[in-house]
Design an enzyme around this catalytic site. Structure first.
Site, PDB file in Angstrom:
ATOM      1  N   CYS A 135       0.848  -1.336   0.038  1.00  0.00           N
ATOM      2  CA  CYS A 135      -0.017   0.062   0.067  1.00  0.00           C
ATOM      3  C   CYS A 135       0.961   1.077   0.030  1.00  0.00           C
ATOM      4  O   CYS A 135       1.322   1.689   1.036  1.00  0.00           O
ATOM      5  CB  CYS A 135      -0.980  -0.152   1.321  1.00  0.00           C
ATOM      6  SG  CYS A 135      -1.982   1.498   1.255  1.00  0.00           S
ATOM      7  N   CYS A 138      -0.561   4.025   2.014  1.00  0.00           N
ATOM      8  CA  CYS A 138      -0.291   3.774   3.528  1.00  0.00           C
ATOM      9  C   CYS A 138       1.201   4.268   3.925  1.00  0.00           C
ATOM     10  O   CYS A 138       1.289   4.616   5.214  1.00  0.00           O
ATOM     11  CB  CYS A 138      -0.764   2.306   3.955  1.00  0.00           C
ATOM     12  SG  CYS A 138      -2.140   1.817   3.354  1.00  0.00           S
ATOM     13  N   ASP A 139       1.950   3.795   3.285  1.00  0.00           N
ATOM     14  CA  ASP A 139       3.551   3.838   3.706  1.00  0.00           C
ATOM     15  C   ASP A 139       4.550   4.745   2.866  1.00  0.00           C
ATOM     16  O   ASP A 139       5.795   4.850   3.323  1.00  0.00           O
ATOM     17  CB  ASP A 139       3.976   2.212   3.685  1.00  0.00           C
ATOM     18  CG  ASP A 139       3.314   1.434   4.628  1.00  0.00           C
ATOM     19  OD1 ASP A 139       2.709   1.942   5.632  1.00  0.00           O
ATOM     20  OD2 ASP A 139       3.003   0.311   4.258  1.00  0.00           O
TER      21      ASP A 139
END
Length: 317
Positions: A135, A138-139
């Site tokens: 992701c 997300c990261d």
């Protein structure tokens, strides 16, 4: 433990599940949603969505939020973050057991979606959370001024690769073929991005650690020349497709060799009273808009099935 029996339980709170529950509720069906995670599904992980009808562009979390607000107008019960222990789909009354309780229904719609497929190479699992991520949204922020590799050639790989250039100083996009599968407009943007370098005809072989135990190196091989190289990277983002979230249902419904559920045009599975919608089923296209469409069909089909059950019960008296 409640003795309540719902007309319908929808397993999955992504676009397909939300759509199915909404259509079922509008059909005057007693319906609830169960999900092992939070509501929203895959769109929550996407920075922007440009191909959902009615929006030139919209952030993934915002679209998911709109779905939830729409659903909430119909007061559909939502049982979120419920870890499923067992599922009985073959009995007349279907049973879903979670760590929090037991839920029963006459009908079930499976809308559990699919998860990012793993590369299946040495070092991948060991480095999840230590440089391997599925992701970018997300990261991505963890890779400011670092070098990362994205594996894949479809829309997700190229779009998320472009997103990572907001943080990373260099993004390699590694694809096993000599041309991308992504939409032309997506490709054109990526080719113009000077932070992106494409590595074609190449597959990853192994992910190795740096001195801190995090990702430090990706071993790759050219499929034509067979030449093996080491690519110094701080992160690896696989975007090579999806595998269906079906571990709780296997053996109770017909699936293909990859595990995707077989359905007919009404989203009916091989098991009576069980429907499937969205990315979890066999489909030529896995997009938010097709998941929502699937959910609508499944919801209406479930309503008709429940009406038939109730009519048969009345006639039997």
């Amino acid at each position: 433990m409640s003795d309540k029996i719902y007309d319908l339980l929808v397993l999955g709170g992504g676009p397909a599940g939300i759509s199915a529950a909404l259509y079922a509720k509008r059909g005057n069906v007693d319906v609830a949603i169960i999900d092992t995670s939070t509501l929203g599904g895959q769109p929550v992980n996407y920075l922007e969505i440009e191909n959902y009808l009615g929006f030139d562009t919209i952030e993934g979390w915002e679209l998911a939020e709109k779905f939830e607000h729409h659903l909430d107008k119909f007061n559909v019960p939502k049982f979120m973050m419920e870890e499923i222990q067992s599922v009985d789909l073959v009995s007349d009354i279907k049973t879903i057991k979670t760590l929090k309780g037991e839920y029963k229904a006459r009908t079930v719609i499976i809308a559990t979606g699919a998860s990012a497929a793993k590369l299946g190479i040495k070092g991948e699992i060991e480095h999840i959370g230590k440089g391997v991520s599925y992701c970018a949204v997300c990261d991505g922020a963890f890779y400011k001024d670092k070098t990362v590799a994205v594996v894949g050639g479809g829309n997700a790989a190229v779009e998320e690769g472009a997103y990572l250039t907001k943080f990373a100083k260099k993004v390699y996009i590694i694809h096993r073929r000599d041309e991308l599968r992504a939409d032309k407009i997506v490709q054109e943007r990526a080719f113009k991005n000077d932070k992106i370098e494409f590595v074609f005809d190449t597959v990853p072989l192994e992910i190795n650690s740096n001195e801190q135990g995090c990702v430090g190196n990706l071993k790759i091989q050219n499929v034509k020349t067979k030449k093996i190289e080491d690519l110094a990277v701080d992160g690896v983002f696989p975007y090579i497709g999806f595998t269906p979230n079906v571990k709780d249902f296997s053996g109770q419904i017909m699936q293909d060799e990859r595990g995707f559920i077989k359905v007919d045009e009404q989203m009916r599975t091989s098991t009576m009273g069980v429907f499937a919608a969205g990315d979890v089923r066999i489909t030529p296209l896995r997009q938010v808009i097709t998941a929502v469409s699937d959910g609508a069909v499944a919801g209406i089909s479930a309503v008709k099935y429940i009406e038939e059950l109730k009519m048969a019960a009345v006639q039997a008296k």
